[in-house]
Write an enzyme that holds these catalytic residues in place. Structure first.
Site, PDB file in Angstrom:
ATOM      1  CE1 TYR A   1      -4.103   1.974   0.511  1.00 60.44           C
ATOM      2  CE2 TYR A   1      -2.517   3.460   1.517  1.00 60.44           C
ATOM      3  CZ  TYR A   1      -3.762   3.235   0.968  1.00 60.44           C
ATOM      4  OH  TYR A   1      -4.659   4.268   0.859  1.00 60.44           O
TER       5      TYR A   1
ATOM      6  CD  GLN B   1     -11.601   2.716  -0.550  1.00 60.58           C
ATOM      7  OE1 GLN B   1     -11.744   2.681   0.666  1.00 60.58           O
ATOM      8  NE2 GLN B   1     -11.532   3.848  -1.233  1.00 60.58           N
TER       9      GLN B   1
ATOM     10  CG  ASN C   1      -6.089   6.947   5.858  1.00 58.35           C
ATOM     11  OD1 ASN C   1      -6.340   5.747   6.003  1.00 58.35           O
ATOM     12  ND2 ASN C   1      -6.731   7.704   4.982  1.00 58.35           N
TER      13      ASN C   1
ATOM     14  CB  SER D   1       6.500  10.248  11.207  1.00 60.12           C
ATOM     15  OG  SER D   1       6.165   9.730   9.955  1.00 60.12           O
TER      16      SER D   1
ATOM     17  CD  GLN E   1      10.597  11.762  10.665  1.00 60.47           C
ATOM     18  OE1 GLN E   1       9.766  10.873  10.608  1.00 60.47           O
ATOM     19  NE2 GLN E   1      11.357  12.081   9.628  1.00 60.47           N
TER      20      GLN E   1
ATOM     21  CG  HIS F   1       6.304  12.471   7.739  1.00 63.59           C
ATOM     22  ND1 HIS F   1       6.119  12.005   6.461  1.00 63.59           N
ATOM     23  CD2 HIS F   1       7.598  12.201   8.044  1.00 63.59           C
ATOM     24  CE1 HIS F   1       7.255  11.478   6.010  1.00 63.59           C
ATOM     25  NE2 HIS F   1       8.154  11.595   6.953  1.00 63.59           N
TER      26      HIS F   1
ATOM     27  CD  GLU G   1       8.706   6.002  12.055  1.00 62.83           C
ATOM     28  OE1 GLU G   1       8.490   5.581  10.909  1.00 62.83           O
ATOM     29  OE2 GLU G   1       8.187   7.050  12.509  1.00 62.83           O
ATOM     30  CG  HIS G   2      12.779   7.883  12.317  1.00 66.86           C
ATOM     31  ND1 HIS G   2      11.460   8.300  12.165  1.00 66.86           N
ATOM     32  CD2 HIS G   2      13.081   7.169  11.205  1.00 66.86           C
ATOM     33  CE1 HIS G   2      10.998   7.869  11.008  1.00 66.86           C
ATOM     34  NE2 HIS G   2      11.950   7.170  10.407  1.00 66.86           N
TER      35      HIS G   2
ATOM     36  CG  ASP H   1      12.654   9.061   5.812  1.00 73.20           C
ATOM     37  OD1 ASP H   1      12.427   8.008   6.439  1.00 73.20           O
ATOM     38  OD2 ASP H   1      12.087  10.131   6.064  1.00 73.20           O
TER      39      ASP H   1
ATOM     40  CD  GLU I   1       0.527 -33.351  24.896  1.00 75.98           C
ATOM     41  OE1 GLU I   1      -0.028 -33.427  23.779  1.00 75.98           O
ATOM     42  OE2 GLU I   1       1.450 -32.577  25.153  1.00 75.98           O
TER      43      GLU I   1
ATOM     44  CG  HIS J   1      -1.172 -37.773  18.685  1.00 77.36           C
ATOM     45  ND1 HIS J   1      -2.511 -37.551  18.523  1.00 77.36           N
ATOM     46  CD2 HIS J   1      -0.539 -36.642  18.252  1.00 77.36           C
ATOM     47  CE1 HIS J   1      -2.690 -36.334  18.025  1.00 77.36           C
ATOM     48  NE2 HIS J   1      -1.505 -35.769  17.844  1.00 77.36           N
TER      49      HIS J   1
END
Length: 436
Positions: A125, A187, A210, A233, A255, A258, A323-324, A357, A411, A416
């Site tokens: 995506y 979608q 998003n 971010s 950042q 973003h 994250e960073h 990046d 068991e 088995h």
């Protein structure tokens, strides 16, 4: 923005990240997923017209070869050259991550091992909206190529004219994407997960988006695999008195621009550096094209935190798990061993976050929202699966039959036990009666 002492900081404000707290939004996403599951392409056309205000019924969802060729004519040679340099760096880095299948023969004739196999078909995506990200195309597709994935499907929301950004299309072509569709949002995730008349379902979905995209990925997990739940971010910089306020401010804003929900945090034992950087952020904000977004991020989720020393700052960084993480100190490598919970670490003043990046090679799809405590960056293993190999010999089965049967019966699984015992000759096994 004021410099604050660590003891006065509300860490919950800075580390707030949640997925699915809005039940009404979760329900809307579920309805979108169900609609696509039931109606296929028709639902995609309806929602693209509703959400993106684009009617694709005549042109169709799939990007054509003519559109790809046209994109190359629009982007310019300088972009293509830079993209190919970045591609080479990313491929080189991820090639080093490849692992191979292995078989381990035993002296009794048994063979144990593991097959490492690429996934057959994956979906990536690529966001649209307030910004477009050809770099994300490279970061998602190239590790899949290295892993050996044969079919790489990309979805991305169309622009008002029904096209995708030419830079994104060129990046997809350069990265080895095999199919591209003009559909976004929840979608788009549904189409990848369930399949439609035009889009065959995939085995795994990667790439950020998003909140609708994130919640959709969360809800389809199990039907397909996903990479992670990506949030806004984040950057946390730990700097000593050697830091440069102008440089640090630029890194924080890299950042903040973003997303309004992005977080940018500076931590230092130097009050002077913190104060100078805060002033510099305010000055640079007015120069940014995306200043409204960056300012909202900085004022809501930004922070300048004073700590007693770098050791305290490192503890804080590992607690937040950003994250960073930029380590802008005199000898950054001496602190590398203390890094525990971050997505990616950038060492020294000449390793600003945008180097990662776009160009250096490591993946920029990173865990957010504190999930660096247990998630890894996107990598070659993301696009592979492991298959266990068991090849017991007759000798090994005779040797181990008694204990296997004993464990099975403990068991309560008699069949088995018998499945092992039926293969072992009379008198060379335990009948396990003591355990019935």
């Amino acid at each position: 923005m004021k410099v604050e002492n660590l003891k006065d900081i509300d860490l919950k404000r800075l580390t707030r990240k949640s997925y699915g707290d809005d039940k009404a939004l979760e329900q809307r996403v579920a309805e979108i997923l169900e609609r696509v599951h039931e109606k296929g392409d028709e639902a995609l056309y309806e929602m693209t017209e509703k959400f993106d205000r684009v009617n694709l019924r005549q042109k169709g969802l799939k990007v054509t070869e003519e559109e790809l060729q046209g994109a190359y004519q629009e982007v310019g040679d300088d972009f293509i050259q830079a993209l190919r340099r970045a591609k080479g760096n990313i491929l080189g880095y991820h090639e080093k991550q490849k692992r191979v299948s292995w078989l381990d023969p035993e002296s009794d004739g048994s063979i144990l091992g593991q097959l490492l196999l690429p996934l057959q078909r994956v979906g990536i995506y690529v966001p649209g909206g307030t910004a477009s990200y050809p770099s994300s195309v490279l970061m998602n597709a190239l590790p899949a190529v290295v892993a050996g994935v044969k079919e790489i499907v990309m979805v991305s929301p169309p622009r008002p004219d029904g096209s995708l950004l030419p830079e994104v299309l060129v990046a997809a072509a350069e990265a080895g994407v095999t199919e591209i569709y003009k559909v976004g949002g929840a979608q788009g995730i549904a189409a990848l997960a369930y399949g439609t008349e035009s889009i065959l379902r995939v085995d795994k979905i990667t790439g950020p988006g998003n909140i609708y995209v994130t919640l959709a990925k969360k809800q389809v997990f199990g039907c397909v695999d996903i990479d992670m739940l990506a949030g806004p971010s984040e950057i946390l910089i730990l700097a000593d008195e050697s830091g440069n306020a102008e440089e640090l401010a630029a890194d924080l804003l890299s950042q903040a621009e973003h997303d309004r929900l992005a977080s940018a945090i500076l931590v230092s034992p130097s009050r002077n550096l913190l104060e100078e950087t805060v002033k510099e952020v305010e000055r640079q904000l007015d120069e940014l094209p995306r200043r409204e977004i960056a300012r909202a991020s900085w004022e809501t989720y930004g922070a300048a935190i004073l700590v007693n020393d770098l050791s305290e700052g490192m503890v804080l960084a590992n607690e937040i798990a950003p994250e960073h993480f930029e380590l802008v100190v005199k000898d950054p490598y001496s602190w590398l061993g203390r890094v525990k919970n971050v997505g990616a670490v950038f060492l020294g003043r000449y390793s600003p976050e945008p180097v990662g990046d776009y160009f250096a090679g490591p993946n920029h799809v990173l865990p957010t929202g504190g999930t660096a405590r247990f998630y890894s960056p996107l990598n070659v293993d993301t696009f592979m699966k492991k298959v266990s190999v068991i090849g017991y010999s007759e000798e090994a089965l005779k040797r181990d039959a008694q204990q296997i049967a004993l464990l099975a019966r403990r068991e309560g699984l008699e069949a088995h036990a018998r499945a092992v015992e039926v293969r072992v000759k009379e008198g060379e096994q335990s009948n396990g009666n003591d355990d019935k």
